[in-house]
Design a protein around this motif. Sequence first.
Motif, PDB file in Angstrom:
ATOM      1  N   UNK A 105       0.926  -1.200   0.049  1.00 35.90           N
ATOM      2  CA  UNK A 105       0.038  -0.126  -0.234  1.00 35.90           C
ATOM      3  C   UNK A 105       0.845   1.338   0.025  1.00 35.90           C
ATOM      4  N   UNK A 106       1.888   1.243   0.672  1.00 37.47           N
ATOM      5  CA  UNK A 106       2.988   2.421   0.682  1.00 37.47           C
ATOM      6  C   UNK A 106       3.333   2.624  -0.575  1.00 37.47           C
ATOM      7  N   UNK A 107       3.796   1.630  -1.144  1.00 38.98           N
ATOM      8  CA  UNK A 107       4.343   1.359  -2.643  1.00 38.98           C
ATOM      9  C   UNK A 107       3.413   2.228  -3.263  1.00 38.98           C
ATOM     10  N   UNK A 108       2.110   1.656  -3.439  1.00 37.69           N
ATOM     11  CA  UNK A 108       1.058   2.251  -4.412  1.00 37.69           C
ATOM     12  C   UNK A 108       0.657   3.686  -4.058  1.00 37.69           C
ATOM     13  N   UNK A 109       0.717   4.035  -2.707  1.00 39.18           N
ATOM     14  CA  UNK A 109       0.571   5.390  -2.139  1.00 39.18           C
ATOM     15  C   UNK A 109       1.593   6.279  -2.874  1.00 39.18           C
ATOM     16  N   UNK A 110       3.107   5.854  -2.962  1.00 36.46           N
ATOM     17  CA  UNK A 110       4.137   6.645  -3.223  1.00 36.46           C
ATOM     18  C   UNK A 110       3.885   7.027  -4.691  1.00 36.46           C
ATOM     19  N   UNK A 111       3.611   5.786  -5.459  1.00 30.79           N
ATOM     20  CA  UNK A 111       3.433   5.996  -7.075  1.00 30.79           C
ATOM     21  C   UNK A 111       2.184   6.865  -7.300  1.00 30.79           C
ATOM     22  N   UNK A 112       0.920   6.900  -6.464  1.00 28.85           N
ATOM     23  CA  UNK A 112       0.059   7.872  -6.620  1.00 28.85           C
ATOM     24  C   UNK A 112       0.601   9.203  -6.226  1.00 28.85           C
ATOM     25  N   UNK A 113       1.475   9.350  -5.104  1.00 29.83           N
ATOM     26  CA  UNK A 113       1.572  10.611  -4.936  1.00 29.83           C
ATOM     27  C   UNK A 113       2.782  11.340  -5.793  1.00 29.83           C
ATOM     28  N   UNK A 114       3.485  10.621  -6.395  1.00 30.56           N
ATOM     29  CA  UNK A 114       4.483  10.930  -7.483  1.00 30.56           C
ATOM     30  C   UNK A 114       3.561  11.375  -8.760  1.00 30.56           C
ATOM     31  N   UNK A 115       2.560  10.402  -9.112  1.00 29.75           N
ATOM     32  CA  UNK A 115       1.607  10.922 -10.133  1.00 29.75           C
ATOM     33  C   UNK A 115       0.822  12.177  -9.883  1.00 29.75           C
ATOM     34  N   UNK A 116       0.357  12.282  -8.664  1.00 30.81           N
ATOM     35  CA  UNK A 116      -0.211  13.403  -8.087  1.00 30.81           C
ATOM     36  C   UNK A 116       0.769  14.714  -8.312  1.00 30.81           C
ATOM     37  N   UNK A 117       1.938  14.570  -7.764  1.00 27.15           N
ATOM     38  CA  UNK A 117       2.970  15.576  -7.919  1.00 27.15           C
ATOM     39  C   UNK A 117       3.321  15.889  -9.535  1.00 27.15           C
ATOM     40  N   UNK A 118       3.352  14.918 -10.381  1.00 26.82           N
ATOM     41  CA  UNK A 118       3.520  15.189 -11.904  1.00 26.82           C
ATOM     42  C   UNK A 118       2.235  16.067 -12.526  1.00 26.82           C
ATOM     43  N   UNK A 119       0.979  15.529 -11.981  1.00 33.22           N
ATOM     44  CA  UNK A 119      -0.238  16.177 -12.406  1.00 33.22           C
ATOM     45  C   UNK A 119      -0.292  17.636 -11.947  1.00 33.22           C
ATOM     46  N   UNK A 120       0.379  17.742 -10.923  1.00 36.73           N
ATOM     47  CA  UNK A 120       0.168  18.848 -10.181  1.00 36.73           C
ATOM     48  C   UNK A 120       1.236  19.977 -10.767  1.00 36.73           C
ATOM     49  N   UNK A 121       2.146  19.575 -11.328  1.00 45.38           N
ATOM     50  CA  UNK A 121       3.186  20.344 -12.060  1.00 45.38           C
ATOM     51  C   UNK A 121       2.635  20.700 -13.509  1.00 45.38           C
ATOM     52  N   UNK A 122       1.983  19.722 -14.258  1.00 43.84           N
ATOM     53  CA  UNK A 122       1.360  19.953 -15.465  1.00 43.84           C
ATOM     54  C   UNK A 122       0.131  20.958 -15.197  1.00 43.84           C
ATOM     55  N   UNK A 123      -0.526  20.883 -14.217  1.00 43.28           N
ATOM     56  CA  UNK A 123      -1.800  21.436 -13.925  1.00 43.28           C
ATOM     57  C   UNK A 123      -1.324  23.116 -13.853  1.00 43.28           C
TER      58      UNK A 123
END
Length: 427
Positions: free
Chosen positions: A269-287
């Motif tokens: 779950x931590x790995x999935x959350x880290x992946x989601x967190x990284x994806x969220x950070x990338x999306x935040x940068x794009x936004x």
Amino acid sequence: MSVTDHPTAPPATTVPLGQPGADGRWQPTRAGIVNSWAWASEDLLFADGWLTLAGPNGSGKSLTASMLVTVLLDADTSQTALSVSGKAAGTLTSRHTDFNDREDRTGAWWLEYGLRDPGTGEVRFLTTGLWLRATGGHLHRAFFLAPARIGTDLLLQRDREPVRIEDLAEQLAACDGELFTASPSLRTKALAHLPVVEDERDYRSTIRTRLFAPLDEVQFDALIAVLRSLRSLRTAEAISPTRMRQVLTDALPALDTDSLTLIAEAMERIAELETQLQRTRDEAKLLQSTDRAYRRYLTTVAQTQAAALTAANTEVDDQTRRTREATSQLQAAQAAEAAADTEHTATLSRISELEGRLEAADSELRGHAGADLPLREIRAAELANSRRGGRRTSRAGHHRRFCGHRAGRQLGGSGPYQPAPSAPPGG
């Protein structure tokens, strides 16, 4: 600090023997054995929580230490737990009777802990112990726990004889102590003096919560395993860092399957959350990039519309100004037109008036006696010219006709020229 430098140890404070040296935590203060194994009756004093057992090999140092430190902590009396090497060698009965299993023998082991309150300096004591009774090759045992001190609040022998279980239970009842046993016969005898006699399996958890809070069960297991592993090392031999690391590693308890499953799921779950967190950070940068571009677009559109609006306002202002000017000119033209209409009306009235006066003058002139004088002058001139020859006479006639026509016009005549009647001769 370099590799060869060593920090200077602070000066040790003088702590009386049998008293805790630390504040706010339990420390061993005293220990003792009564009529068990090779001991008749012995009291051991700790100095600031430390105790040294010195003697030749085979004198029983490790056996004594294991009885006091591990058995009185977790109540594990199996042969593997009792052995220093970790291999099955000897039972608790053989230890208690000094390998004479058929001997009838009563004895006890105890270890006292002290806790100093850092605020008041008051010291509280807690004694852990194991009462043993070997008879006919069978061993009865009972662990006890009491907020009391051996020798003052609690006696383990009277007249050099170990106390019986009834005596021990009565003393525990007097000092709010607890007794733990799996022996039905000991339980029956102890219940005559104690309201509750707990099972031996509860002793371990009671020790953990009273002395080692807030350690949980897994942490307490790890502590006991490390103590047993360190007990297997011989201090007379050189211990390499690799060996010490291996001992400490082996002492760590293995996790059960359920715990491993929970840890694996948690890590997943931590790995999935880290992946989601990284994806969220990338999306935040794009936004953020999109937001900056969109803000620039909005700024440009707003500036363009503002410029167009400013130009439109300017044009509206110019048109308004021209409209005001045209309205002023229209009002002036309308005023001039009204004035011209008034003047035109006045002029028409004046013309009518003048035409009336002209007609009146013409009428008056036609009736005047001298109205035919110009005609007569013309006639006289014609007669004078007739004497000058034919050509001139012709010219004179022509001129006379023309002049007569003009005179008629001047006199307001409306018809062709009518020559006046010729004057009588000599007139």
